[in-house]
Scaffold this motif. Structure first.
Motif, PDB file in Angstrom:
ATOM      1  N   GLY A 187       0.783  -1.221   0.000  1.00 20.62           N
ATOM      2  CA  GLY A 187       0.000   0.000   0.000  1.00 20.62           C
ATOM      3  C   GLY A 187       0.819   1.277   0.000  1.00 20.62           C
ATOM      4  N   THR A 188       2.132   1.177  -0.132  1.00 18.02           N
ATOM      5  CA  THR A 188       2.994   2.356  -0.150  1.00 18.02           C
ATOM      6  C   THR A 188       3.645   2.500  -1.516  1.00 18.02           C
ATOM      7  OG1 THR A 188       3.475   2.251   2.221  1.00 18.02           O
ATOM      8  CG2 THR A 188       5.033   3.467   0.839  1.00 18.02           C
ATOM      9  N   LEU A 189       3.510   3.674  -2.127  1.00 19.32           N
ATOM     10  CA  LEU A 189       4.120   3.986  -3.408  1.00 19.32           C
ATOM     11  C   LEU A 189       4.969   5.242  -3.242  1.00 19.32           C
ATOM     12  CD1 LEU A 189       4.285   3.586  -6.560  1.00 19.32           C
ATOM     13  CD2 LEU A 189       2.337   5.148  -6.702  1.00 19.32           C
ATOM     14  N   VAL A 190       6.237   5.157  -3.648  1.00 20.90           N
ATOM     15  CA  VAL A 190       7.139   6.304  -3.593  1.00 20.90           C
ATOM     16  C   VAL A 190       7.362   6.810  -5.007  1.00 20.90           C
ATOM     17  CG1 VAL A 190       9.429   7.135  -2.923  1.00 20.90           C
ATOM     18  CG2 VAL A 190       8.302   5.360  -1.563  1.00 20.90           C
ATOM     19  N   ALA A 191       7.311   8.133  -5.179  1.00 21.40           N
ATOM     20  CA  ALA A 191       7.560   8.757  -6.474  1.00 21.40           C
ATOM     21  C   ALA A 191       8.660   9.791  -6.322  1.00 21.40           C
ATOM     22  CB  ALA A 191       6.290   9.410  -7.010  1.00 21.40           C
ATOM     23  N   GLY A 192       9.583   9.826  -7.296  1.00 22.04           N
ATOM     24  CA  GLY A 192      10.707  10.743  -7.240  1.00 22.04           C
ATOM     25  C   GLY A 192      10.813  11.587  -8.488  1.00 22.04           C
ATOM     26  N   GLU A 193      11.156  12.863  -8.314  1.00 21.20           N
ATOM     27  CA  GLU A 193      11.361  13.785  -9.436  1.00 21.20           C
ATOM     28  C   GLU A 193      12.674  13.456 -10.121  1.00 21.20           C
ATOM     29  OE1 GLU A 193      11.115  16.046 -12.237  1.00 21.20           O
ATOM     30  OE2 GLU A 193       9.547  16.674 -10.830  1.00 21.20           O
ATOM     31  N   GLN A 194      12.630  13.225 -11.414  1.00 19.48           N
ATOM     32  CA  GLN A 194      13.817  12.834 -12.163  1.00 19.48           C
ATOM     33  C   GLN A 194      14.361  13.931 -13.068  1.00 19.48           C
ATOM     34  OE1 GLN A 194      13.258   9.573 -14.877  1.00 19.48           O
ATOM     35  NE2 GLN A 194      15.422   9.126 -15.017  1.00 19.48           N
ATOM     36  N   ASN A 195      13.513  14.852 -13.491  1.00 17.39           N
ATOM     37  CA  ASN A 195      13.879  15.730 -14.592  1.00 17.39           C
ATOM     38  C   ASN A 195      14.211  17.165 -14.213  1.00 17.39           C
ATOM     39  OD1 ASN A 195      13.390  13.634 -16.505  1.00 17.39           O
ATOM     40  ND2 ASN A 195      11.210  14.019 -16.288  1.00 17.39           N
ATOM     41  N   SER A 224      19.380  16.689  -5.594  1.00 12.06           N
ATOM     42  CA  SER A 224      18.949  17.257  -6.865  1.00 12.06           C
ATOM     43  C   SER A 224      18.013  16.255  -7.517  1.00 12.06           C
ATOM     44  CB  SER A 224      20.163  17.546  -7.751  1.00 12.06           C
ATOM     45  OG  SER A 224      20.871  16.368  -8.053  1.00 12.06           O
ATOM     46  N   SER A 225      17.859  16.265  -8.839  1.00 13.87           N
ATOM     47  CA  SER A 225      16.987  15.314  -9.510  1.00 13.87           C
ATOM     48  C   SER A 225      17.469  13.888  -9.252  1.00 13.87           C
ATOM     49  CB  SER A 225      16.960  15.596 -11.011  1.00 13.87           C
ATOM     50  OG  SER A 225      18.271  15.628 -11.530  1.00 13.87           O
ATOM     51  N   PHE A 226      16.523  12.966  -9.096  1.00  7.47           N
ATOM     52  CA  PHE A 226      16.852  11.595  -8.731  1.00  7.47           C
ATOM     53  C   PHE A 226      17.109  10.739  -9.965  1.00  7.47           C
ATOM     54  CE2 PHE A 226      14.642  13.239  -5.054  1.00  7.47           C
ATOM     55  CZ  PHE A 226      15.457  12.809  -4.015  1.00  7.47           C
ATOM     56  N   SER A 227      18.154   9.915  -9.871  1.00  8.38           N
ATOM     57  CA  SER A 227      18.475   8.971 -10.931  1.00  8.38           C
ATOM     58  C   SER A 227      17.927   7.580 -10.649  1.00  8.38           C
ATOM     59  CB  SER A 227      19.995   8.872 -11.119  1.00  8.38           C
ATOM     60  OG  SER A 227      20.542  10.089 -11.524  1.00  8.38           O
TER      61      SER A 227
END
Length: 359
Positions: A187-195, A224-227
């Motif tokens: 039930g846990t979803l992680v989202a990361g900014e890449q751009n 910074s932006s995540f790879s």
């Protein structure tokens, strides 16, 4: 529904994955890897390791194909006609591989035993799905670009899989977000900014019919932006690789409180964790120095470092962004490496990568 996004804009969206940022690494002694297996590709997007069949799957957005290799790194076959293939997400039983197709506006469902596509589910014209993460019987995917990005889902527990788009507001991410889930954190979803820089992380509760935002942190730990993102086997910690700072950070789930730092160097671009909890922290470098730092979970110093500089031939190599994956038993590590003077990438197998526990 929006019209199809121009392919030139889609290529720009993949800059973080296809770029070859480099940096100097400290002059420490590292175990050299061999030259590995030459691959018929110049870029890659993701790799997945199938323990059931002892196979390694490598996706290439540019050629629209997925390469299949064995645990020794030998190429076995190629799955073609997968336009814009990016992320590779394995089912819990390793029988199925899910692959978003950014230039095909679909999710490809691949049988890992036969290495053939079993089904393809359309995600809508112009949706451009890039990244994916599996939570129970739902495949979540990050799609879109240029501030029109969002998260969608593909339900897998029904006779007719259903696609849903727009699960989060457009504009929360500048492009298709990186996604991470863990069976240990249902039930846990992680989202990361890449751009874009600075980067941010968001945690969603996906146990209901639609994601509920639980936490967002801007520039966590100075990132910074995540790879790359990875979740530890206990589901309690998120590991990250980002262009800055020059170390690999971790964050507690679900509140994203900053946790253990894994020292590395410029520029962190990959992170992977084995089922045993061993952490592989990868950096982008063209120097004959460590490209990968291997840590016991929670340790302050690596038990081993690895250089992707070939033992013969070129004096240096580099690690591709999101270029690391463990065999599930943790006994070997797979890396995608390249060299600026060589047109093709290489699959490098690091055997006996784990550190046996004392006693």
């Amino acid at each position: 529904m929006r019209g199809r996004l121009p392919r030139t804009r889609l290529l720009l969206t993949l800059a973080a994955l296809l770029g070859l940022s480099v940096g100097a690494a400290p002059a420490t002694q590292a175990t050299p890897a061999d030259r590995g297996t030459a691959l018929p590709i110049a870029y890659h997007c993701d790799l997945a390791v199938d323990a059931r069949h002892k196979r390694v799957f490598i996706s290439d957005y540019m050629t629209g194909s997925v390469l299949v290799a064995d645990y020794q790194g030998r190429l076995i076959s190629t799955i073609k006609n997968l336009p814009g293939v990016c992320d590779l997400e394995l089912s819990a039983d390793s029988r199925t591989l899910y692959a978003p197709l950014a230039l095909g506006d679909a999710i490809s469902v691949i049988d890992t035993g036969t290495a053939r596509q079993r089904a393809r589910h359309a995600t809508g014209a112009g949706s451009a799905p890039f990244h994916a993460a599996l939570s129970g019987r739902t495949l979540f995917f990050g799609y879109g670009e240029q501030w029109e990005a969002s998260i969608g889902s593909l339900s897998l527990g029904t006779a007719t899989p259903k696609v849903r788009l727009g699960l989060i507001p457009e504009g929360d991410f500048s492009g298709a977000p990186l996604l991470a889930t863990s069976p240990a954190a249902p039930g846990t979803l992680v989202a990361g900014e890449q751009n874009s820089t600075p980067g941010h992380l968001s945690v969603y509760d996906v146990s209901g019919t639609s994601p509920v935002l639980r936490k967002t942190v801007r520039q966590p730990g100075g990132s910074s932006s995540f790879s790359d993102l990875a979740i530890t086997p206990d589901g309690k910690t998120l590991l990250t690789a980002s262009g800055a700072p020059y170390r690999h950070l971790s964050f507690r789930l679900p509140d994203l409180a900053e946790g253990r730092t894994y020292p590395s160097t410029s520029y962190p671009n990959s992170v992977a964790v084995s089922a045993r909890g061993d952490v592989a922290a990868g950096v982008s470098s063209i120097e004959p120095a460590p490209d990968v730092y291997l840590y016991r979970s929670g340790a302050g110093s690596p038990y081993r470092t690895v250089s992707l500089a070939p033992a013969t031939g070129y004096h240096a190599g580099y690690l591709r962004p999101r270029g690391l994956a463990w065999a599930p038993d943790g006994t070997r590590l797979f890396a995608i490496s390249g060299h600026n003077d060589e047109p093709n990438l290489r699959l490098v197998v690091v055997p006996s990568a784990h550190q046996p526990k004392a006693g």
